[in-house]
Design an enzyme around this catalytic site. Structure first.
Site, PDB file in Angstrom:
ATOM      1  N   GLY A  95       0.860  -1.187   0.000  1.00  0.00           N
ATOM      2  CA  GLY A  95       0.000   0.000   0.000  1.00  0.00           C
ATOM      3  C   GLY A  95       0.892   1.231   0.000  1.00  0.00           C
ATOM      4  O   GLY A  95       2.117   1.104  -0.098  1.00  0.00           O
ATOM      5  N   ARG A 120      -1.342   2.321   7.614  1.00  0.00           N
ATOM      6  CA  ARG A 120      -2.460   1.512   7.088  1.00  0.00           C
ATOM      7  C   ARG A 120      -2.000   0.093   6.773  1.00  0.00           C
ATOM      8  O   ARG A 120      -2.738  -0.864   6.969  1.00  0.00           O
ATOM      9  CB  ARG A 120      -3.071   2.176   5.847  1.00  0.00           C
ATOM     10  CG  ARG A 120      -3.942   3.379   6.162  1.00  0.00           C
ATOM     11  CD  ARG A 120      -4.965   3.639   5.057  1.00  0.00           C
ATOM     12  NE  ARG A 120      -4.358   3.841   3.760  1.00  0.00           N
ATOM     13  CZ  ARG A 120      -4.003   5.012   3.249  1.00  0.00           C
ATOM     14  NH1 ARG A 120      -4.201   6.121   3.961  1.00  0.00           N
ATOM     15  NH2 ARG A 120      -3.465   5.109   2.060  1.00  0.00           N
ATOM     16  N   ALA A 171      -2.140  -2.332  -8.279  1.00  0.00           N
ATOM     17  CA  ALA A 171      -2.243  -0.906  -7.902  1.00  0.00           C
ATOM     18  C   ALA A 171      -2.638  -0.069  -9.111  1.00  0.00           C
ATOM     19  O   ALA A 171      -2.098  -0.244 -10.201  1.00  0.00           O
ATOM     20  CB  ALA A 171      -0.912  -0.416  -7.337  1.00  0.00           C
ATOM     21  N   ILE A 193      -4.740   3.934 -10.330  1.00  0.00           N
ATOM     22  CA  ILE A 193      -5.468   5.162  -9.979  1.00  0.00           C
ATOM     23  C   ILE A 193      -6.176   5.713 -11.217  1.00  0.00           C
ATOM     24  O   ILE A 193      -5.823   5.364 -12.345  1.00  0.00           O
ATOM     25  CB  ILE A 193      -4.533   6.273  -9.421  1.00  0.00           C
ATOM     26  CG1 ILE A 193      -3.440   6.640 -10.441  1.00  0.00           C
ATOM     27  CG2 ILE A 193      -3.931   5.871  -8.078  1.00  0.00           C
ATOM     28  CD1 ILE A 193      -2.731   7.948 -10.149  1.00  0.00           C
ATOM     29  N   GLY A 216     -13.839  10.741 -20.882  1.00  0.00           N
ATOM     30  CA  GLY A 216     -13.186  11.333 -19.705  1.00  0.00           C
ATOM     31  C   GLY A 216     -12.033  10.511 -19.159  1.00  0.00           C
ATOM     32  O   GLY A 216     -11.480  10.830 -18.108  1.00  0.00           O
ATOM     33  N   TYR A 247      -6.487   6.964 -18.539  1.00  0.00           N
ATOM     34  CA  TYR A 247      -6.691   5.642 -17.906  1.00  0.00           C
ATOM     35  C   TYR A 247      -6.871   4.551 -18.969  1.00  0.00           C
ATOM     36  O   TYR A 247      -6.317   3.459 -18.847  1.00  0.00           O
ATOM     37  CB  TYR A 247      -7.906   5.746 -16.990  1.00  0.00           C
ATOM     38  CG  TYR A 247      -8.226   4.507 -16.169  1.00  0.00           C
ATOM     39  CD1 TYR A 247      -7.472   4.172 -15.053  1.00  0.00           C
ATOM     40  CD2 TYR A 247      -9.319   3.700 -16.490  1.00  0.00           C
ATOM     41  CE1 TYR A 247      -7.787   3.067 -14.280  1.00  0.00           C
ATOM     42  CE2 TYR A 247      -9.644   2.591 -15.729  1.00  0.00           C
ATOM     43  CZ  TYR A 247      -8.872   2.278 -14.622  1.00  0.00           C
ATOM     44  OH  TYR A 247      -9.195   1.171 -13.860  1.00  0.00           O
ATOM     45  N   GLY A 268     -14.831  -5.224 -15.149  1.00  0.00           N
ATOM     46  CA  GLY A 268     -15.790  -4.179 -15.478  1.00  0.00           C
ATOM     47  C   GLY A 268     -15.976  -3.326 -14.237  1.00  0.00           C
ATOM     48  O   GLY A 268     -15.046  -3.179 -13.435  1.00  0.00           O
TER      49      GLY A 268
HETATM   50  P1  NDP Z   1      -8.860   1.272  -4.968  1.00  0.00           P
HETATM   51  O1  NDP Z   1      -8.747   2.750  -5.249  1.00  0.00           O
HETATM   52  O2  NDP Z   1      -9.934   0.781  -4.069  1.00  0.00           O
HETATM   53  O3  NDP Z   1      -7.453   0.724  -4.428  1.00  0.00           O
HETATM   54  C1  NDP Z   1      -6.289   1.022  -5.121  1.00  0.00           C
HETATM   55  C2  NDP Z   1      -5.126   0.372  -4.419  1.00  0.00           C
HETATM   56  O4  NDP Z   1      -3.934   0.727  -5.145  1.00  0.00           O
HETATM   57  C3  NDP Z   1      -4.957   0.871  -2.996  1.00  0.00           C
HETATM   58  O5  NDP Z   1      -4.588  -0.219  -2.164  1.00  0.00           O
HETATM   59  C4  NDP Z   1      -3.809   1.873  -3.102  1.00  0.00           C
HETATM   60  O6  NDP Z   1      -3.010   1.965  -1.961  1.00  0.00           O
HETATM   61  C5  NDP Z   1      -2.990   1.256  -4.220  1.00  0.00           C
HETATM   62  N1  NDP Z   1      -2.156   2.257  -4.862  1.00  0.00           N
HETATM   63  C6  NDP Z   1      -2.567   3.359  -5.544  1.00  0.00           C
HETATM   64  N2  NDP Z   1      -1.494   4.048  -5.947  1.00  0.00           N
HETATM   65  C7  NDP Z   1      -0.395   3.374  -5.507  1.00  0.00           C
HETATM   66  C8  NDP Z   1       0.996   3.577  -5.596  1.00  0.00           C
HETATM   67  N3  NDP Z   1       1.506   4.651  -6.211  1.00  0.00           N
HETATM   68  N4  NDP Z   1       1.845   2.689  -5.012  1.00  0.00           N
HETATM   69  C9  NDP Z   1       1.345   1.610  -4.369  1.00  0.00           C
HETATM   70  N5  NDP Z   1       0.034   1.337  -4.255  1.00  0.00           N
HETATM   71  C10 NDP Z   1      -0.819   2.216  -4.814  1.00  0.00           C
HETATM   72  O7  NDP Z   1      -8.946   0.599  -6.399  1.00  0.00           O
HETATM   73  P2  NDP Z   1      -9.696  -0.726  -6.875  1.00  0.00           P
HETATM   74  O8  NDP Z   1      -9.544  -1.792  -5.873  1.00  0.00           O
HETATM   75  O9  NDP Z   1     -11.031  -0.358  -7.349  1.00  0.00           O
HETATM   76  O10 NDP Z   1      -8.833  -1.065  -8.188  1.00  0.00           O
HETATM   77  C11 NDP Z   1      -7.799  -2.037  -8.187  1.00  0.00           C
HETATM   78  C12 NDP Z   1      -7.332  -2.211  -9.623  1.00  0.00           C
HETATM   79  O11 NDP Z   1      -8.438  -2.618 -10.431  1.00  0.00           O
HETATM   80  C13 NDP Z   1      -6.786  -0.934 -10.254  1.00  0.00           C
HETATM   81  O12 NDP Z   1      -5.715  -1.237 -11.101  1.00  0.00           O
HETATM   82  C14 NDP Z   1      -7.973  -0.436 -11.067  1.00  0.00           C
HETATM   83  O13 NDP Z   1      -7.559   0.378 -12.130  1.00  0.00           O
HETATM   84  C15 NDP Z   1      -8.587  -1.740 -11.524  1.00  0.00           C
HETATM   85  N6  NDP Z   1      -9.998  -1.654 -11.892  1.00  0.00           N
HETATM   86  C16 NDP Z   1     -10.955  -1.269 -10.995  1.00  0.00           C
HETATM   87  C17 NDP Z   1     -12.281  -1.225 -11.368  1.00  0.00           C
HETATM   88  C18 NDP Z   1     -13.386  -0.831 -10.430  1.00  0.00           C
HETATM   89  O14 NDP Z   1     -14.528  -0.747 -10.902  1.00  0.00           O
HETATM   90  N7  NDP Z   1     -13.142  -0.620  -9.143  1.00  0.00           N
HETATM   91  C19 NDP Z   1     -12.695  -1.556 -12.735  1.00  0.00           C
HETATM   92  C20 NDP Z   1     -11.623  -1.972 -13.580  1.00  0.00           C
HETATM   93  C21 NDP Z   1     -10.316  -2.010 -13.165  1.00  0.00           C
HETATM   94  P3  NDP Z   1      -3.548   2.662  -0.581  1.00  0.00           P
HETATM   95  O15 NDP Z   1      -4.435   1.616   0.035  1.00  0.00           O
HETATM   96  O16 NDP Z   1      -2.342   2.923   0.220  1.00  0.00           O
HETATM   97  O17 NDP Z   1      -4.288   3.896  -1.002  1.00  0.00           O
END
Ligand code: NDP
Length: 246
Positions: free
Chosen positions: A34, A39, A89, A91, A149, A153, A184
């Site tokens: 993370g 955390r 990971a 964003i 938008g 990504y 999705g």
């Molecule tokens: P969340 O925003 O819930 O969680 C993202 C996680 O990535 C967090 O644990 C965060 O860490 C970590 N993270 C972000 N930036 C960094 C960094 N620079 N270094 C290390 N860790 C990092 O996202 P989701 O669980 O929703 O998404 C997970 C994956 O699935 C992503 O790749 C997303 O693009 C993909 N995805 C998600 C979808 C959705 O509908 N939710 C749909 C399609 C794809 P911390 O806990 O410390 O903030």
């Protein structure tokens, strides 16, 4: 070889947390990554309270190459190897392309794409030394179909599967598989900022008429991380409730 050692980036929250839990339940030792030390420590304590002893977590910005390489070095010293890598990971920094700043573009590329190099490069060395590996890269439906938008990504998530296919070719004969999972719309914090009205419109476009769950993504990631999935490599598994079929 004892327990498989799995590294899950973004493994303490959302989809990553569900993947970490699934791998733990399947008997792996899980190291989650993370961004925040406190955390991460809290996550480890919670897993232990729930009876999962085989856990560790590292705070590391995976978009920072030297930080990622230091983390892998430390994991190698402590645990000796990494058998499973889940590059999860990610964003978003949404804006229409006309209004998108270079910062919004760069941040998304650094976390979603550069991290693939930063983390996988040193991990691959360990897997090659060990003669075994399972790598799963998390992309998105929007890398396949595009999204208003999300030019940054969608570009980044399309790149994820290009990376998967090339690395799969380079490692297929080394007992290492590399696959992409493209979720999705999944109910996690990432969906938190979407206004309710827009969310309802999104759900209306999903043939199964609901968001997916993190556990549904974790199930497939666990399968692709298992020894028995050795004949699946270079694949992109879409899990999107029928929203995009290709
Ligand atoms: P969340 O925003 O819930 O969680 C993202 C996680 O990535 C967090 O644990 C965060 O860490 C970590 N993270 C972000 N930036 C960094 C960094 N620079 N270094 C290390 N860790 C990092 O996202 P989701 O669980 O929703 O998404 C997970 C994956 O699935 C992503 O790749 C997303 O693009 C993909 N995805 C998600 C979808 C959705 O509908 N939710 C749909 C399609 C794809 P911390 O806990 O410390 O903030």
């Amino acid at each position: 070889m004892g327990k498989k050692i799995a590294l899950v980036t973004g493994g303490i929250r959302g989809i990553g947390h569900a993947i970490s839990k699934k791998l733990l339940s399947s008997g792996a030792f899980v190291i989650a990554v993370g961004t925040n030390k406190e955390r991460c420590k809290k996550w480890v304590d919670t897993q232990k309270e729930e009876g999962f002893e085989d856990v560790d977590a590292y705070a590391c910005d995976v978009s920072d190459c030297s930080a990622a390489s230091e983390m892998i070095k430390s994991i190698k010293e402590k645990y000796g190897r990494i058998d499973i890598l889940v590059n999860n990971a990610g964003i978003t920094r949404d804006a229409t392309f006309k209004k998108m700043t270079l910062q919004q573009w760069d941040e998304v590329m650094k976390v979603n794409v550069n991290s693939l190099y930063n983390v996988t490069q040193p991990v691959l060395g360990l897997m090659l030394d060990n003669g075994y590996g399972r790598i799963v890269n998390i992309s998105s439906i929007n890398g396949q179909k595009g999204q208003f938008g999300q030019a940054n990504y969608s570009t980044a998530k399309a790149a994820v599967h290009g990376f998967t296919k090339s690395l799969a070719l380079e490692t297929a004969s080394k007992n290492i598989t590399v696959n992409t999972v493209s979720p999705g719309y999944i109910a996690t914090d990432m969906m938190r900022d979407i206004p309710e009205e827009i969310l309802q419109k999104i759900i209306a476009q999903i043939p199964v008429k609901r968001l997916g769950t993190p556990e549904e993504i974790a199930d497939i990631v666990q399968y692709l991380s298992d020894e028995k999935s050795g004949f699946i490599t270079g694949s992109n598994i879409a899990i999107n409730g029928g929203q995009h079929m290709c």
